[in-house]
Structures are given as C-alpha cells and as structure tokens.
Design a protein around this motif. Sequence first.
Motif, PDB file in Angstrom:
ATOM      1  N   ARG A 103       0.887  -1.274   0.069  1.00  0.00           N
ATOM      2  CA  ARG A 103      -0.170  -0.240   0.012  1.00  0.00           C
ATOM      3  C   ARG A 103       0.896   1.372   0.155  1.00  0.00           C
ATOM      4  O   ARG A 103       1.840   1.230   0.735  1.00  0.00           O
ATOM      5  CB  ARG A 103      -0.823   0.005   1.332  1.00  0.00           C
ATOM      6  CG  ARG A 103      -2.201  -0.926   1.224  1.00  0.00           C
ATOM      7  CD  ARG A 103      -2.994  -0.370   2.218  1.00  0.00           C
ATOM      8  NE  ARG A 103      -2.467   0.011   3.567  1.00  0.00           N
ATOM      9  CZ  ARG A 103      -3.225   0.173   4.628  1.00  0.00           C
ATOM     10  NH1 ARG A 103      -4.725   0.457   4.518  1.00  0.00           N
ATOM     11  NH2 ARG A 103      -2.713   0.255   5.798  1.00  0.00           N
ATOM     12  N   ASP A 130      -4.456 -13.233   2.797  1.00  0.00           N
ATOM     13  CA  ASP A 130      -3.920 -11.854   3.366  1.00  0.00           C
ATOM     14  C   ASP A 130      -4.609 -11.709   4.553  1.00  0.00           C
ATOM     15  O   ASP A 130      -5.838 -11.501   4.958  1.00  0.00           O
ATOM     16  CB  ASP A 130      -4.362 -10.823   2.542  1.00  0.00           C
ATOM     17  CG  ASP A 130      -3.521  -9.495   2.717  1.00  0.00           C
ATOM     18  OD1 ASP A 130      -2.862  -9.284   3.770  1.00  0.00           O
ATOM     19  OD2 ASP A 130      -3.591  -8.723   1.727  1.00  0.00           O
ATOM     20  N   THR A 135      -8.491  -1.002   3.891  1.00  0.00           N
ATOM     21  CA  THR A 135      -9.483  -0.256   2.785  1.00  0.00           C
ATOM     22  C   THR A 135     -10.159  -1.326   1.508  1.00  0.00           C
ATOM     23  O   THR A 135     -11.042  -1.031   1.072  1.00  0.00           O
ATOM     24  CB  THR A 135      -8.696   0.555   2.116  1.00  0.00           C
ATOM     25  OG1 THR A 135      -7.690  -0.183   1.130  1.00  0.00           O
ATOM     26  CG2 THR A 135      -7.924   1.657   3.033  1.00  0.00           C
ATOM     27  N   SER A 138      -6.043  -3.722  -1.647  1.00  0.00           N
ATOM     28  CA  SER A 138      -5.254  -4.760  -2.139  1.00  0.00           C
ATOM     29  C   SER A 138      -5.808  -6.114  -2.393  1.00  0.00           C
ATOM     30  O   SER A 138      -5.803  -6.784  -3.429  1.00  0.00           O
ATOM     31  CB  SER A 138      -4.252  -5.083  -0.801  1.00  0.00           C
ATOM     32  OG  SER A 138      -3.532  -4.168  -0.589  1.00  0.00           O
TER      33      SER A 138
HETATM   34  C1  PRP Z   1      -1.019  -4.608   4.506  1.00  0.00           C
HETATM   35  C2  PRP Z   1      -1.942  -6.028   4.479  1.00  0.00           C
HETATM   36  C3  PRP Z   1      -2.673  -6.022   3.184  1.00  0.00           C
HETATM   37  C4  PRP Z   1      -2.983  -4.765   3.281  1.00  0.00           C
HETATM   38  C5  PRP Z   1      -4.391  -4.257   3.489  1.00  0.00           C
HETATM   39  O1  PRP Z   1      -0.102  -4.840   3.406  1.00  0.00           O
HETATM   40  O2  PRP Z   1      -0.944  -7.279   4.416  1.00  0.00           O
HETATM   41  O3  PRP Z   1      -2.084  -6.586   1.945  1.00  0.00           O
HETATM   42  O4  PRP Z   1      -2.093  -3.795   3.959  1.00  0.00           O
HETATM   43  O5  PRP Z   1      -4.742  -3.175   3.210  1.00  0.00           O
HETATM   44  P1  PRP Z   1      -5.869  -2.597   2.307  1.00  0.00           P
HETATM   45  O6  PRP Z   1      -7.053  -3.219   2.483  1.00  0.00           O
HETATM   46  O7  PRP Z   1      -5.888  -1.206   2.644  1.00  0.00           O
HETATM   47  O8  PRP Z   1      -5.107  -2.419   0.974  1.00  0.00           O
HETATM   48  P2  PRP Z   1       1.165  -3.732   3.305  1.00  0.00           P
HETATM   49  O9  PRP Z   1       1.036  -2.884   2.379  1.00  0.00           O
HETATM   50  O10 PRP Z   1       1.452  -3.181   4.954  1.00  0.00           O
HETATM   51  O11 PRP Z   1       2.224  -4.659   2.875  1.00  0.00           O
HETATM   52  P3  PRP Z   1       3.175  -5.966   3.688  1.00  0.00           P
HETATM   53  O12 PRP Z   1       2.082  -7.068   3.827  1.00  0.00           O
HETATM   54  O13 PRP Z   1       4.240  -5.960   2.815  1.00  0.00           O
HETATM   55  O14 PRP Z   1       3.617  -5.455   5.200  1.00  0.00           O
END
Ligand code: PRP
Length: 207
Positions: A103, A130, A135, A138
């Motif tokens: 993100r 995940d 939000t 992802s």
């Molecule tokens: C976190 C989590 C999801 C995402 C969720 O990943 O693991 O992939 O954020 O957020 P969203 O629903 O708002 O998209 P992050 O970006 O922190 O990456 P990481 O898993 O590499 O720590």
Amino acid sequence: MSQVHVSQHPLVLHKLTVLRDKDTDHRAFRELVRELALLLCYEATQDLELSAKTVMTPMGEAKGHKAEEAIGLVPVLRAGLGLVDGVMELLPNVQVWHIGLYRDEKTLRPVEYYNRLPTEPTVQLCLVLDPMLATGGSASATVDILKRWGVKRIKYLGLIAAPEGIERLTTAHPDVPIHVASIDERLNDIGFIMPGLGDAGDRQFGT
Ligand code: PRP
C-alpha cells in the motif's frame, strides 16, 4: 452480507485474542497465524466439489469421495505468507501463486510489484490469503488480477477486516466469499484497522 463469513469457532476467537495482544512475540504470533489459517481454511472449504471414489479397506469395498478442484493459494506479499503453511496442512497438493502488492502510505492504494502468473489459468479455485482487509484495495486488486487470469471461483481468506474493506470488496466482487475471524470497528486516519492487531507483516517478520 450472505457472502461474508465471520468465524464463531471458540478456538478462533481465543487464538485471535492472543494474536491481537501487543505482548505476543513474533514467534508466537507466527504460530497463531498458522493455526488460525488452518481453522479458517476448514470453514472456507465446506463447499469443495467432490467426485465419487471407491477404495478397498482391509475388509472390503467402501464408497467414498475425492476432492476434485485444482486449488491455488494466492498469498499477498508479504503478510499473506504467514497463512500459507496452515492452509497447506489441510490442502497439501495445492499450487501457490504469489502476488506482491504494497500500500502506498500516502494514497493507501495498492502498488503491484510481483506477479509471475502464467498466461493460462492452472487452477479452478483460488484462495486469496491476506491477514488484513483494511481499505480493501489490495484484496480487490488481487481478485482483479485473478479474474483477468481467468479463474472462475475465488475466495478471500483473512484474519481481521474493517467494515470499509468488506464494503469495498463485496461491492467490487460480490461473487467472492469472504472468510475472516473478525470484522473490527473501523479504519483510523492512516488506514490501520481499529482495534486490529497492528501491522501483520511487521509482527510476523520482526521488522
Ligand atoms: C497490508 C496487508 C494487506 C494490505 C491491506 O499490507 O497485509 O496486504 O495492507 O490494506 P488494504 O486493504 O487497505 O489494501 P502492506 O501494504 O502493509 O504490505 P506488507 O504485507 O508487505 O507489510
């Protein structure tokens, strides 16, 4: 909301509470993520397709079943990696297709950085793994990728969701069932789930 499944299993509720605790260390955290993945996978696979199969027991012929669908696990890097082992304890013969998304800290939009899917789909059912549905950006982007790949049946399996993430994913992809251990109160102003458990990637990998 009929496609949204929040586990009520006592072991899930117990383990999730320990997982949230800020005093749970990285090692225990990873073990709990693995155990929760197994329990949620059990619930998420209740409608797997079966075919008839007959086996010979030491006493004679028994009618039975064979799980037919070719299944792909799709862990979203990084945090989704922790869910793979628990799911694979129940589904040892699956394919694992990693998708890399992070993100953007300012926009909260997902940025794709890893995708090695082959041209043609090789599975019939994908489980998107995940732990956090914040939000929903992802998860929605991952389902978009899998639908473009050509997979017809997709499910999301995670640990904690925000109502905003549930709304976004069900609106964008109403055909995708969501299996989680909890729907929490809300997102805060920097996009973290409240009360949540903090950053699932950081807590698993000690970063
Ligand atoms: C976190 C989590 C999801 C995402 C969720 O990943 O693991 O992939 O954020 O957020 P969203 O629903 O708002 O998209 P992050 O970006 O922190 O990456 P990481 O898993 O590499 O720590």
